[in-house]
Design an enzyme around this catalytic site. Structure first.
Site, PDB file in Angstrom:
ATOM      1  N   GLU A  23     -57.318  18.390 -12.670  1.00  0.00           N
ATOM      2  CA  GLU A  23     -56.280  17.822 -13.550  1.00  0.00           C
ATOM      3  C   GLU A  23     -54.922  18.497 -13.396  1.00  0.00           C
ATOM      4  OE1 GLU A  23     -59.393  18.304 -14.789  1.00  0.00           O
ATOM      5  OE2 GLU A  23     -59.987  16.257 -15.329  1.00  0.00           O
ATOM      6  N   HIS A  53     -64.691  16.855 -26.453  1.00  0.00           N
ATOM      7  CA  HIS A  53     -64.358  15.527 -25.958  1.00  0.00           C
ATOM      8  C   HIS A  53     -63.897  14.582 -27.067  1.00  0.00           C
ATOM      9  CE1 HIS A  53     -66.471  17.086 -22.490  1.00  0.00           C
ATOM     10  NE2 HIS A  53     -66.106  16.049 -21.784  1.00  0.00           N
TER      11      HIS A  53
END
Lengths: 334, 455
Positions: B189, B258
């Site tokens: 990322e 998450h």
């Protein structure tokens, strides 16, 4: 395949006499500019962070001589004044940014570490150690995507090589064969931490081995050795063969930033580098030995460089502070 | 004229120091880079190097002197060709050049503490015929249309190409646009977000997909430091036209790492725009606007919304200007703001409350930054009551910002305190019952609305 080897002067490319003298002048300009910046800092006219490039001039001058300013892009970290001058940015605009004035490249809003020139394809000036590496990889991606034939020179220091994002970038650049040259300016100290204390493997040219990126160790105090290595790496990138890592063995004479007393290394170490390996002294001697310069012509170069630096300092100390309305501009593009 | 050597400031905070030791004596030749003296600052002992060349003509401040103010002349340097007699001719002592100080205060924009928009936000147009689409399809169509329109637009992220998107949002794009423009990345990322910003510096218009925004924390340095700040830091030199998009907030039973709302995180930062679509029309119109925007834009989608269907204008020019909220349901009793999936919760709560005779005006914020302050203030001036709803945590959340804005701009119109309904101030639990308790439910909204109505 991934290799790591050393390069010496023997591989030096053919250069014209005028080019050689030009490199001398360019290195001297960076040195005198940085000395003046240090002086203005001492007078309180430059504040905050100010990282001087003194000692490392051969790296950027040699590398810039290996690219095409018209199509190749350059990005570096925060020790960036030399890179801007070598990219052809105006000394007045750079110095005025250091003093935080309206005439600076960033209108006084960026400072030492944050200047850009799209015209000269200089993309900063980045203050977060290692951040310029994915950014430079992205510039290379843009060159490839646009098929403009350009190559990105992405400079980083021996401190940045231990940031994870550097390897994320190496991986993508190797995977996609992006036209980028990673120029590691190994000046042996990441702020005050020597490379031996920071790196499990100190042969930085080998840092791309896992990504099949070839690496070359280069005498970064020798502008011609830098140029030779740079030309080979740039040609490789331009041919579509992907990235190269060049480890420039160099040295900074000054502290990490202005307030660094540099107690982590001996005076003898600094003196030895200055006396025996100074990139400017070495080239001056070579020019003198070849009979390309005289005492008078060297003085003429000195005077010309000093005039540029004096003019830059005068501009930087008389240019007004930015207008208060500038506080609210450039947050967003219209 | 001899050159005055001044007491230097050798740290950002030094105002005076001790001249510990001279390393050159009067009469010594000096070249640039030579160490002249040692100076004790407030932090350390530093070496002072010569900048000019010449002969040290006269030492003005003796070694050992303490409390020497910065910029005091400490020595005189004779330049090439000058003799000692020149030292007598130093008439004026140094006065530092006066900095042309500009202390006038710039007035902040009158209505807001936020940086003003560089241009007025355009009015939203009315579009005709619609087609029924899922949010997922609308997002895909937005990207496809913009990629057809502008060859500089490309999509990059994990599983966006061959896998057709982890949540199938990029379905079909690889087939149409090829691997040069729909690019699978490694799981990296920080690397691909930074690469995207660099590509934007280089003139491209990247769409960077985070498989979920939870992973954008790996990359947040590039979103803020490299993308959002660079235009300002460069005095307008270097824009970054880039979109960061992906599902945000809680999905279902995926635990704390998450399930998090990033609206407040990104909306905090000047230089970024942040949008959070609710419907498929929002998703398409806002994503198209984000791709065309010359600034970095964070598009916060919601996984639970991807499969829901809405009417979307068919007009190929359909776009929603960033910065415009939408009144989803008109009412006169209470204003209720929400964004993303919570707009649906707000509408359901409004339905329940209608049965009790409470007419809730539901505002779908759509843009988190810039916030459509006019829309919210206008509504509050009508209803005199405000409840904010969001899935994220209360602390320094979007509701807090809206409450402050109303406090500043509509205080006299309020008949009750502004009330926030937020996610609970805990990391998201996994257990089904606890997860439900942690997220705002219809009954929480109903209770808050009744409370501000004193019912």
């Amino acid at each position: 395949m991934a290799t790591a080897r050393r390069r010496s002067r023997a591989d030096a490319p053919a250069v014209t006499d005028a080019e050689l003298i030009g490199y001398y002048r360019d290195m001297l300009l960076i040195r005198r500019f940085e000395e003046k910046a240090g002086q203005l800092y001492g007078m309180g006219l430059i504040n905050g962070f100010c990282h001087l490039y003194i000692g490392q001039e051969a790296v950027v001058v040699g590398m810039q001589s290996a690219i095409s300013n018209a199509r190749d892009s350059v990005i570096t970290s925060y020790r960036d004044h030399g890179h801007m001058l070598a990219c052809g940015m105006d000394a007045k605009g750079v110095m005025a940014e250091l003093t935080g004035r309206a005439g600076g490249y960033s209108k006084g809003k960026g400072g030492s570490m944050h200047m850009f020139s799209r015209e000269k394809k200089f993309y900063g000036g980045h203050g977060i150690v290692g951040a310029q590496v994915p950014l430079g990889t992205g510039l290379a991606f843009a060159h490839k995507y646009s098929q403009d034939g350009g190559v990105c020179l992405c400079y980083l220091g021996d401190g940045a090589v231990n940031q994870g994002q550097v390897y994320e970038s190496f991986n993508m650049a190797g995977l996609w064969k992006l036209p980028v040259v990673y120029v590691i300016e190994n000046n042996k100290y990441a702020m005050g931490t020597s490379i031996e204390r920071a790196s499990a493997g100190t042969e930085l040219c080998r840092r791309g081995v896992a990504y099949n990126i070839p690496g070359v160790a280069v005498d970064g105090m020798d502008v011609l050795a830098v140029k030779a290595a740079g030309e080979e790496a740039v040609a490789r990138a331009r041919a579509g063969d992907g990235p190269t890592i060049l480890e420039m063995k160099t040295y900074r004479y000054r502290g990490h930033s202005m307030s660094d007393p540099a107690k982590y290394r001996s005076k003898e170490e600094v003196a030895k580098m200055r006396e025996q390996h100074d990139p400017i002294d070495q080239l001056r001697k070579a020019l003198t030995d070849k009979g390309l310069v005289t005492e008078d012509s060297l003085k003429e170069i000195d005077r010309a460089v000093k005039a540029i630096v004096t003019e830059a300092a005068d501009f930087a100390t008389t240019s007004p502070e930015p207008d208060p309305s500038e506080l609210w501009t450039d947050v967003l593009m219209a | 004229m001899p050159v005055q050597i001044l007491m230097p400031a050798l740290s950002p905070t030094m105002t005076e120091g001790k001249l510990a030791r001279w390393l050159k004596a009067e009469g010594d030749a000096v070249k640039s880079g030579d160490v002249l003296a040692e100076i004790e600052t407030d932090k350390a002992t530093m070496e002072m190097e010569a900048v000019e060349e010449g002969v040290l003509g006269k030492i003005l401040i003796a070694a050992g002197s303490e409390g020497v103010a910065v910029n005091t002349p400490i020595a005189l340097l004779l330049e090439e060709g000058e003799d000692a007699a020149a030292l007598d001719n130093v008439l004026d002592t140094f006065t530092p050049k006066s900095v042309p100080v500009n202390h006038d205060h710039a007035a902040p924009s009158p209505q807001s503490l936020c940086a003003p928009e560089p241009v007025a936000i355009p009015e939203e147009k009315v579009y005709g015929k619609t087609v029924r689409q899922t949010v997922r399809e609308a997002l895909r169509d937005a990207m496809a249309e913009e990629m057809r329109r502008d060859p500089a637009v490309f999509l990059m992220g994990e599983e966006v190409a061959q896998y057709q998107g982890a949540y199938k949002v990029s379905q079909g794009l690889l087939d149409e646009f090829g691997a040069e423009r729909v690019i699978d990345t490694p799981i990296t990322e920080m690397g691909f977000a930074g690469l995207g910003v660099g590509a934007a510096y280089g003139g491209l218009k990247p769409i960077i997909e985070f498989m979920t925004f939870n992973f954008s924390m790996q990359a947040i340095d590039h979103i803020i430091n490299s993308a959002a700040k660079t235009l300002y830091m460069g005095g307008g030199q270097l824009p970054s036209s880039i979109v960061f998009r992906g599902p945000n907030g809680a999905a279902s039973r995926v635990g704390a790492q998450h399930s998090q709302c990033y609206a407040s995180w990104y909306a905090h930062c000047p230089g970024l725009k942040v949008v959070a679509p609710y419907s498929a029309a929002d998703a398409k119109g806002l994503l198209k606007a984000a791709i065309r925007d010359p600034n970095p834009v964070v598009v916060l989608e919601n996984e639970l919304m991807y499969g829901q269907s809405f009417d979307v204008p068919e007009d190929p020019d359909f776009i929603i200007p960033i910065g415009k909220a939408k009144i989803e349901r008109a009412g006169h009793s209470v204003t209720l703001t929400a964004f993303s999936r919570m707009v649906g919760v707000a509408l359901e709560a409004a339905e329940v409350l209608a049965k009790d005779g409470i007419a809730v005006e539901v505002i779908n914020l759509r843009s988190i930054r810039p916030l459509d302050v006019d829309c919210i203030v206008g509504s509050v001036k009508k209803t005199n009551r405000l409840v904010t709803l969001e899935e994220g945590w209360p602390y320094a959340g979007i509701g807090s910002e809206i409450a402050s804005v109303i406090n500043e701009q509509a205080f006299d119109w309020l008949d009750a305190p502004v009330t926030r309904v937020c996610g609970k101030d805990v990391p998201m639990p996994y257990a089904a019952n606890l997860e439900r308790l942690a997220l705002p439910q219809i009954e929480d909204v109903v209770a808050a609305v009744k409370a501000v109505c004193y019912r």
